[in-house]
Design a protein around this motif. Structure first.
Motif, PDB file in Angstrom:
ATOM      1  N   UNK A  69       0.830  -1.204   0.000  1.00 35.97           N
ATOM      2  CA  UNK A  69       0.000   0.000   0.000  1.00 35.97           C
ATOM      3  C   UNK A  69       0.865   1.255   0.000  1.00 35.97           C
ATOM      4  N   UNK A  70       0.262   2.358  -0.406  1.00 34.27           N
ATOM      5  CA  UNK A  70       0.933   3.659  -0.378  1.00 34.27           C
ATOM      6  C   UNK A  70       0.835   4.229   1.031  1.00 34.27           C
ATOM      7  N   UNK A  71       1.982   4.522   1.634  1.00 35.86           N
ATOM      8  CA  UNK A  71       2.019   5.017   3.017  1.00 35.86           C
ATOM      9  C   UNK A  71       2.508   6.458   3.043  1.00 35.86           C
ATOM     10  N   UNK A  72       1.779   7.295   3.761  1.00 36.29           N
ATOM     11  CA  UNK A  72       2.148   8.697   3.953  1.00 36.29           C
ATOM     12  C   UNK A  72       2.827   8.798   5.318  1.00 36.29           C
ATOM     13  N   UNK A  73       4.061   9.286   5.356  1.00 38.15           N
ATOM     14  CA  UNK A  73       4.902   9.129   6.549  1.00 38.15           C
ATOM     15  C   UNK A  73       5.159  10.449   7.262  1.00 38.15           C
ATOM     16  N   UNK A  74       5.187  10.358   8.582  1.00 39.64           N
ATOM     17  CA  UNK A  74       5.512  11.494   9.456  1.00 39.64           C
ATOM     18  C   UNK A  74       6.989  11.403   9.838  1.00 39.64           C
ATOM     19  N   UNK A  75       7.729  12.480   9.591  1.00 42.67           N
ATOM     20  CA  UNK A  75       9.190  12.431   9.683  1.00 42.67           C
ATOM     21  C   UNK A  75       9.725  12.401  11.107  1.00 42.67           C
ATOM     22  N   UNK A  76       8.936  12.839  12.099  1.00 44.72           N
ATOM     23  CA  UNK A  76       9.471  12.952  13.449  1.00 44.72           C
ATOM     24  C   UNK A  76       9.034  11.817  14.373  1.00 44.72           C
ATOM     25  N   UNK A  77       8.650  10.682  13.781  1.00 47.89           N
ATOM     26  CA  UNK A  77       8.465   9.505  14.620  1.00 47.89           C
ATOM     27  C   UNK A  77       9.815   9.105  15.221  1.00 47.89           C
ATOM     28  N   UNK A  78       9.815   8.413  16.386  1.00 51.51           N
ATOM     29  CA  UNK A  78      11.103   7.968  16.950  1.00 51.51           C
ATOM     30  C   UNK A  78      11.918   7.159  15.945  1.00 51.51           C
ATOM     31  N   UNK A  79      11.210   6.331  15.121  1.00 49.50           N
ATOM     32  CA  UNK A  79      11.869   5.587  14.037  1.00 49.50           C
ATOM     33  C   UNK A  79      11.069   5.870  12.759  1.00 49.50           C
ATOM     34  N   UNK A  80      11.307   7.003  12.109  1.00 45.86           N
ATOM     35  CA  UNK A  80      10.469   7.409  10.970  1.00 45.86           C
ATOM     36  C   UNK A  80      10.497   6.435   9.801  1.00 45.86           C
ATOM     37  N   UNK A  81      11.556   5.658   9.659  1.00 50.42           N
ATOM     38  CA  UNK A  81      11.650   4.712   8.547  1.00 50.42           C
ATOM     39  C   UNK A  81      11.060   3.349   8.878  1.00 50.42           C
ATOM     40  N   UNK A  82      10.579   3.190  10.102  1.00 47.87           N
ATOM     41  CA  UNK A  82      10.005   1.909  10.529  1.00 47.87           C
ATOM     42  C   UNK A  82       8.669   2.175  11.222  1.00 47.87           C
ATOM     43  N   UNK A  83       7.627   1.483  10.781  1.00 43.17           N
ATOM     44  CA  UNK A  83       6.338   1.533  11.469  1.00 43.17           C
ATOM     45  C   UNK A  83       6.221   0.290  12.351  1.00 43.17           C
ATOM     46  N   UNK A  84       5.757   0.490  13.577  1.00 47.26           N
ATOM     47  CA  UNK A  84       5.564  -0.610  14.515  1.00 47.26           C
ATOM     48  C   UNK A  84       4.079  -0.721  14.850  1.00 47.26           C
ATOM     49  N   UNK A  85       3.601  -1.959  14.891  1.00 44.43           N
ATOM     50  CA  UNK A  85       2.217  -2.207  15.267  1.00 44.43           C
ATOM     51  C   UNK A  85       2.183  -3.335  16.303  1.00 44.43           C
ATOM     52  N   UNK A  86       1.269  -3.218  17.263  1.00 45.25           N
ATOM     53  CA  UNK A  86       1.071  -4.266  18.268  1.00 45.25           C
ATOM     54  C   UNK A  86      -0.420  -4.586  18.344  1.00 45.25           C
TER      55      UNK A  86
END
Length: 298
Positions: free
Chosen positions: A190-207
């Motif tokens: 899917x196309x993901x729109x990313x927020x640059x100031x996440x603690x790990x902006x290049x990695x999304x984490x899900x639980x």
């Protein structure tokens, strides 16, 4: 003679001369009798003159002591007045408070309530710094900050105000065209729109509720350093994004955005009030901290 006058000795002498008693002066000044006696002895040695004649029953000023008493009494009175004025200044909220706040949260939730604070404390002014970038509170001279994160350990003093929900969201038009992901692994397609100031902006984490965790590297057409900047692309159906509740809550309620993968979500974060270490703090800072805690806590 040393350049600086013995202000402590002069103040102690003035109090002794006023009360005509070493013991009463020591009690009034909350000092030991030995400290009071040593201060007078030090002052007499410094001036080269005896200031007090003392017997077991009475205390009297010498001629030198009498001449010095008026000036010493004024020094004591001025010192007490200066401390009293400084205490009153510090006890009354007055002056400038520098506050750093994330931009979207600051515009939506902090700026609207500041007029109430400024009306309540007319002698306080606020320098509101809006930026999603993590500022150095101490180095940049900020009195306080609001931060939305899972805070790492640091020397800063942090007070948790409330949890902040985050959701994976997309416009109905995007989901109709590209399908609805049901597991974090599906986001690779899917196309993901990313927020640059996440603690790990290049990695999304899900639980999920069972404690399972999935990490992935999102790909998409846009990345921004502010959550609101992603909203037009989201609403236009260009992709999915992880967004905080205060940014997308209204759009979700109105049906313009939908929560995707409700069984999975980003790790929890919270809103914190953060201040440099140490204290006591000026009354203006304490007043703003109390106001923000009252208005922004869950």
């Amino acid at each position: 003679m040393p350049k600086l006058p013995d202000l402590e000795g002069l103040a102690i002498f003035a109090k002794i001369a006023e009360l005509r008693s070493f013991a009463l002066a020591a009690k009034d000044l909350e000092l030991s009798k030995a400290t009071v006696s040593k201060a007078v002895a030090r002052l007499e040695k410094r001036l080269g003159a005896r200031l007090l004649n003392r017997t077991s029953r009475r205390l009297a000023l010498t001629d030198a002591g009498q001449r010095l008493f008026d000036r010493a009494a004024r020094i004591l009175a001025e010192g007490e007045a200066a401390e009293s004025e400084a205490h009153a200044q510090s006890a009354t909220p007055r002056g400038l408070v520098r506050l750093a706040v994330p931009m979207s949260f600051g515009l939506k939730e902090v700026a609207p309530i500041l007029p109430e604070f400024l009306a309540r404390y007319p002698e306080v002014s606020v320098d509101l710094h809006l930026s999603d970038e993590l500022v150095d509170l101490i180095g940049a001279g900020f009195d306080a900050a609001l931060r939305i994160a899972a805070l790492p350990d640091s020397s800063l003093r942090a007070r948790r105000l409330r949890g902040v929900g985050r959701y994976l969201v997309a416009a109905p038009s995007y989901l109709e065209q590209h399908g609805r992901p049901t597991h974090p692994r599906d986001l690779m397609h899917h196309a993901c729109l990313c927020y640059a100031y996440l603690p790990t902006p290049d990695v999304w984490r899900f639980v999920n509720k069972a404690g399972d965790e999935v990490q992935l590297r999102p790909n998409g057409p846009m990345r921004a350093n502010n959550a609101d900047a992603l909203a037009p692309a989201l609403l236009a159906g260009l992709g999915l994004a992880v967004q905080p509740d205060f940014v997308v809550g209204e759009a979700i309620t109105e049906g313009r955005l939908e929560v995707v993968m409700p069984d999975w979500g980003p790790p929890p974060i919270a809103l914190h009030l953060v201040m440099p270490p140490g204290g006591p703090r000026p009354a203006r800072v304490e007043a703003l901290a109390a106001f923000l805690t009252d208005r922004l806590s869950a």
